[in-house]
Design a protein around this motif. Structure first.
Motif, PDB file in Angstrom:
ATOM      1  N   ALA A 112       0.760  -1.071  -0.098  1.00 45.30           N
ATOM      2  CA  ALA A 112       0.087  -0.053   0.065  1.00 45.30           C
ATOM      3  C   ALA A 112       1.021   1.193  -0.058  1.00 45.30           C
ATOM      4  CB  ALA A 112      -0.820  -0.106   1.305  1.00 45.30           C
ATOM      5  N   LYS A 113       0.538   2.483  -0.393  1.00 47.50           N
ATOM      6  CA  LYS A 113       1.200   3.397  -0.456  1.00 47.50           C
ATOM      7  C   LYS A 113       0.216   4.579   0.035  1.00 47.50           C
ATOM      8  CE  LYS A 113       1.435   5.482  -5.128  1.00 47.50           C
ATOM      9  NZ  LYS A 113       2.475   5.794  -6.197  1.00 47.50           N
ATOM     10  N   CYS A 114       0.789   5.710   0.613  1.00 50.43           N
ATOM     11  CA  CYS A 114       0.197   6.856   1.105  1.00 50.43           C
ATOM     12  C   CYS A 114       0.560   8.057   0.084  1.00 50.43           C
ATOM     13  CB  CYS A 114       0.799   7.469   2.372  1.00 50.43           C
ATOM     14  SG  CYS A 114       0.093   9.055   2.866  1.00 50.43           S
ATOM     15  N   HIS A 115      -0.665   8.601  -0.533  1.00 50.87           N
ATOM     16  CA  HIS A 115      -0.129   9.801  -1.378  1.00 50.87           C
ATOM     17  C   HIS A 115      -0.131  11.191  -0.892  1.00 50.87           C
ATOM     18  CE1 HIS A 115      -4.535  10.650  -2.510  1.00 50.87           C
ATOM     19  NE2 HIS A 115      -4.641   9.266  -2.642  1.00 50.87           N
ATOM     20  N   ALA A 116      -0.118  10.992   0.486  1.00 53.47           N
ATOM     21  CA  ALA A 116       0.336  12.338   0.938  1.00 53.47           C
ATOM     22  C   ALA A 116       1.714  12.508   1.490  1.00 53.47           C
ATOM     23  CB  ALA A 116      -0.526  12.353   2.502  1.00 53.47           C
ATOM     24  N   CYS A 117       2.178  11.128   1.860  1.00 49.82           N
ATOM     25  CA  CYS A 117       3.786  11.527   2.323  1.00 49.82           C
ATOM     26  C   CYS A 117       4.590  10.331   1.555  1.00 49.82           C
ATOM     27  CB  CYS A 117       3.670  11.054   3.693  1.00 49.82           C
ATOM     28  SG  CYS A 117       3.664   9.386   4.271  1.00 49.82           S
ATOM     29  N   ASP A 131      -8.878   4.223   5.442  1.00 50.38           N
ATOM     30  CA  ASP A 131      -7.574   3.600   6.047  1.00 50.38           C
ATOM     31  C   ASP A 131      -6.680   4.724   6.281  1.00 50.38           C
ATOM     32  OD1 ASP A 131      -8.762   0.977   5.960  1.00 50.38           O
ATOM     33  OD2 ASP A 131      -7.345   0.517   4.391  1.00 50.38           O
ATOM     34  N   SER A 132      -5.979   4.726   7.230  1.00 51.98           N
ATOM     35  CA  SER A 132      -5.087   6.107   7.471  1.00 51.98           C
ATOM     36  C   SER A 132      -3.626   5.485   7.274  1.00 51.98           C
ATOM     37  CB  SER A 132      -5.092   6.714   8.962  1.00 51.98           C
ATOM     38  OG  SER A 132      -5.111   5.611   9.841  1.00 51.98           O
ATOM     39  N   CYS A 136       1.932   8.980   8.543  1.00 50.69           N
ATOM     40  CA  CYS A 136       1.566  10.211   8.726  1.00 50.69           C
ATOM     41  C   CYS A 136       0.106  10.363   8.986  1.00 50.69           C
ATOM     42  CB  CYS A 136       1.839  11.279   7.381  1.00 50.69           C
ATOM     43  SG  CYS A 136       0.542  10.657   6.126  1.00 50.69           S
ATOM     44  N   ASP A 137      -0.465   9.599   9.393  1.00 50.84           N
ATOM     45  CA  ASP A 137      -2.189   9.360   9.686  1.00 50.84           C
ATOM     46  C   ASP A 137      -3.113   9.994   8.782  1.00 50.84           C
ATOM     47  OD1 ASP A 137      -3.697  10.178  12.544  1.00 50.84           O
ATOM     48  OD2 ASP A 137      -3.406   8.261  11.424  1.00 50.84           O
ATOM     49  N   ALA A 138      -2.442  10.258   7.579  1.00 52.87           N
ATOM     50  CA  ALA A 138      -3.614  10.830   6.563  1.00 52.87           C
ATOM     51  C   ALA A 138      -4.549   9.704   6.070  1.00 52.87           C
ATOM     52  CB  ALA A 138      -2.771  11.608   5.381  1.00 52.87           C
ATOM     53  N   ARG A 139      -5.633  10.192   5.742  1.00 53.12           N
ATOM     54  CA  ARG A 139      -6.579   9.009   4.978  1.00 53.12           C
ATOM     55  C   ARG A 139      -6.340   9.126   3.574  1.00 53.12           C
ATOM     56  NH1 ARG A 139      -8.559   7.057   9.304  1.00 53.12           N
ATOM     57  NH2 ARG A 139      -9.987   8.146  10.938  1.00 53.12           N
ATOM     58  N   ALA A 140      -4.986   8.842   3.003  1.00 50.76           N
ATOM     59  CA  ALA A 140      -4.793   9.044   1.771  1.00 50.76           C
ATOM     60  C   ALA A 140      -4.014   7.710   1.269  1.00 50.76           C
ATOM     61  CB  ALA A 140      -3.888  10.246   1.772  1.00 50.76           C
ATOM     62  N   THR A 141      -4.548   6.589   1.624  1.00 51.71           N
ATOM     63  CA  THR A 141      -4.106   5.375   1.184  1.00 51.71           C
ATOM     64  C   THR A 141      -4.489   4.757  -0.162  1.00 51.71           C
ATOM     65  OG1 THR A 141      -5.317   3.831   2.572  1.00 51.71           O
ATOM     66  CG2 THR A 141      -3.418   4.976   3.715  1.00 51.71           C
ATOM     67  N   ARG A 142      -3.691   4.138  -0.796  1.00 57.30           N
ATOM     68  CA  ARG A 142      -4.141   3.485  -1.965  1.00 57.30           C
ATOM     69  C   ARG A 142      -3.249   2.188  -2.295  1.00 57.30           C
ATOM     70  NH1 ARG A 142      -1.618   6.402  -7.324  1.00 57.30           N
ATOM     71  NH2 ARG A 142      -1.653   4.369  -7.924  1.00 57.30           N
ATOM     72  N   PRO A 143      -3.695   1.167  -3.249  1.00 58.65           N
ATOM     73  CA  PRO A 143      -2.710   0.161  -3.518  1.00 58.65           C
ATOM     74  C   PRO A 143      -1.835   0.782  -4.102  1.00 58.65           C
ATOM     75  CG  PRO A 143      -5.020   0.022  -4.212  1.00 58.65           C
ATOM     76  CD  PRO A 143      -4.819   1.271  -3.990  1.00 58.65           C
ATOM     77  N   ASP A 144      -0.365   0.097  -3.982  1.00 54.60           N
ATOM     78  CA  ASP A 144       0.685   0.761  -4.700  1.00 54.60           C
ATOM     79  C   ASP A 144       1.000  -0.178  -6.109  1.00 54.60           C
ATOM     80  OD1 ASP A 144       4.450   0.777  -3.944  1.00 54.60           O
ATOM     81  OD2 ASP A 144       3.107   1.938  -5.271  1.00 54.60           O
ATOM     82  N   VAL A 145      -0.358   0.226  -6.767  1.00 55.77           N
ATOM     83  CA  VAL A 145       0.107  -0.579  -8.349  1.00 55.77           C
ATOM     84  C   VAL A 145       0.071   0.831  -9.275  1.00 55.77           C
ATOM     85  CG1 VAL A 145      -1.052  -2.491  -7.759  1.00 55.77           C
ATOM     86  CG2 VAL A 145      -2.604  -0.679  -8.283  1.00 55.77           C
TER      87      VAL A 145
END
Ligand code: APR
Length: 232
Positions: A112-117, A131-132, A136-145
């Motif tokens: 998974a990756k965070c597109h905030a940090c 999901d956070s 960095c606790d941001a709710r900015a997570t996505r699959p790392d694809v």
């Protein structure tokens, strides 16, 4: 034995492990629209629909086992440490589970990756839009694809390998998606011998010096044996 081998793999390599291909009969893109599940806009519009698509594929990939083709490629790499680079378009971990290392140009379902940090971590079995990020606790997570319209990963590293290879193999890929579909021309510029291993001929078949047709679990072990034979 060639000194520098680059092997590009596609969904056809994992087909006999039970994972769907994209453009064959009944393929993933015949059942889902790319613009609904595999673009940044799709994710912005309906993140949980995109997560559901990848959660299902993540569960299938977790349950899949490497087939004889994955095992043969791992053996080739092991017998030639540092000389065999596998570049995969696949987001499953079957190369690694067969004991190989691979450059994942389209990312990995298992991450998974965070597109905030930009933090990355092992993906949970099922991801959700709220999901956070553990960093960095941001709710900015996505699959790392890598989605359509995004830049594939590791392109500089892949280009360096292609520039110096003397054997290039494309296994189980239809040659429909760039930049991967252009690798055979880059290998040609490097003067490499080029072989295509696929269930059938593809749009790119004429660009190869040799074409082996059949199921990967049969033709890849035979091909690896032939590559290793001169060593004995
Ligand atoms: N053995 C060998 N080849 C096979 C097998 C098999 N058992 N089954 C299918 N194939 C071949 C098909 O003939 C086809 O050429 O695998 C290829 C699969 O093509 P695609 O479904 O287009 O998959 P791929 O080439 O990996 O797609 C590239 O497109 O949608 C994007 O990100 C996605 O990484 C994917 C990229």
């Amino acid at each position: 034995m060639p000194d520098r081998i680059v092997i590009l793999t596609g969904a056809g390599l994992s087909a006999e492990s039970g994972l769907g291909t994209f453009r064959d009969k009944g393929g993933i893109w015949t059942r889902h629209r790319i613009e609904d599940v595999a673009t940044p806009d799709a994710f912005a519009r309906d993140p949980d629909r995109v997560h559901a698509f990848y959660n299902e594929r993540r569960a299938q990939a977790a349950a899949a086992r490497p087939n004889a083709a994955h095992v043969a490629l791992a053996r080739l790499q092991a017998q030639h440490p540092g000389s065999v680079t596998i570049v995969t378009q696949n987001v499953d971990a079957l190369h690694e589970r067969a004991g190989a290392t691979a450059i994942h140009m389209h990312g990995e379902l298992g991450r998974a990756k965070c597109h905030a940090c930009d933090h990355r971590w092992p993906a949970p079995p099922a991801m959700r839009h709220d999901d956070s990020c553990p960093a960095c606790d941001a709710r900015a997570t996505r699959p790392d694809v890598v989605w359509f319209g995004e830049m594939p990963y590791h392109m500089d590293e892949i280009a360096r390998h292609l520039l110096s290879c003397d054997l290039f193999a494309a296994i189980g890929t239809s040659g429909n998606v760039y930049p991967a579909a252009g690798f055979v021309q880059e290998a040609a510029r490097a003067g490499a011998r080029k072989v295509e291993l696929n269930l059938e001929l593809t749009e790119l078949s004429d660009l190869f010096d040799d074409r082996l047709t059949g199921p990967a679990s049969k033709i890849v072990p035979d091909w690896v044996e032939a590559v290793l034979a001169p060593m004995r």
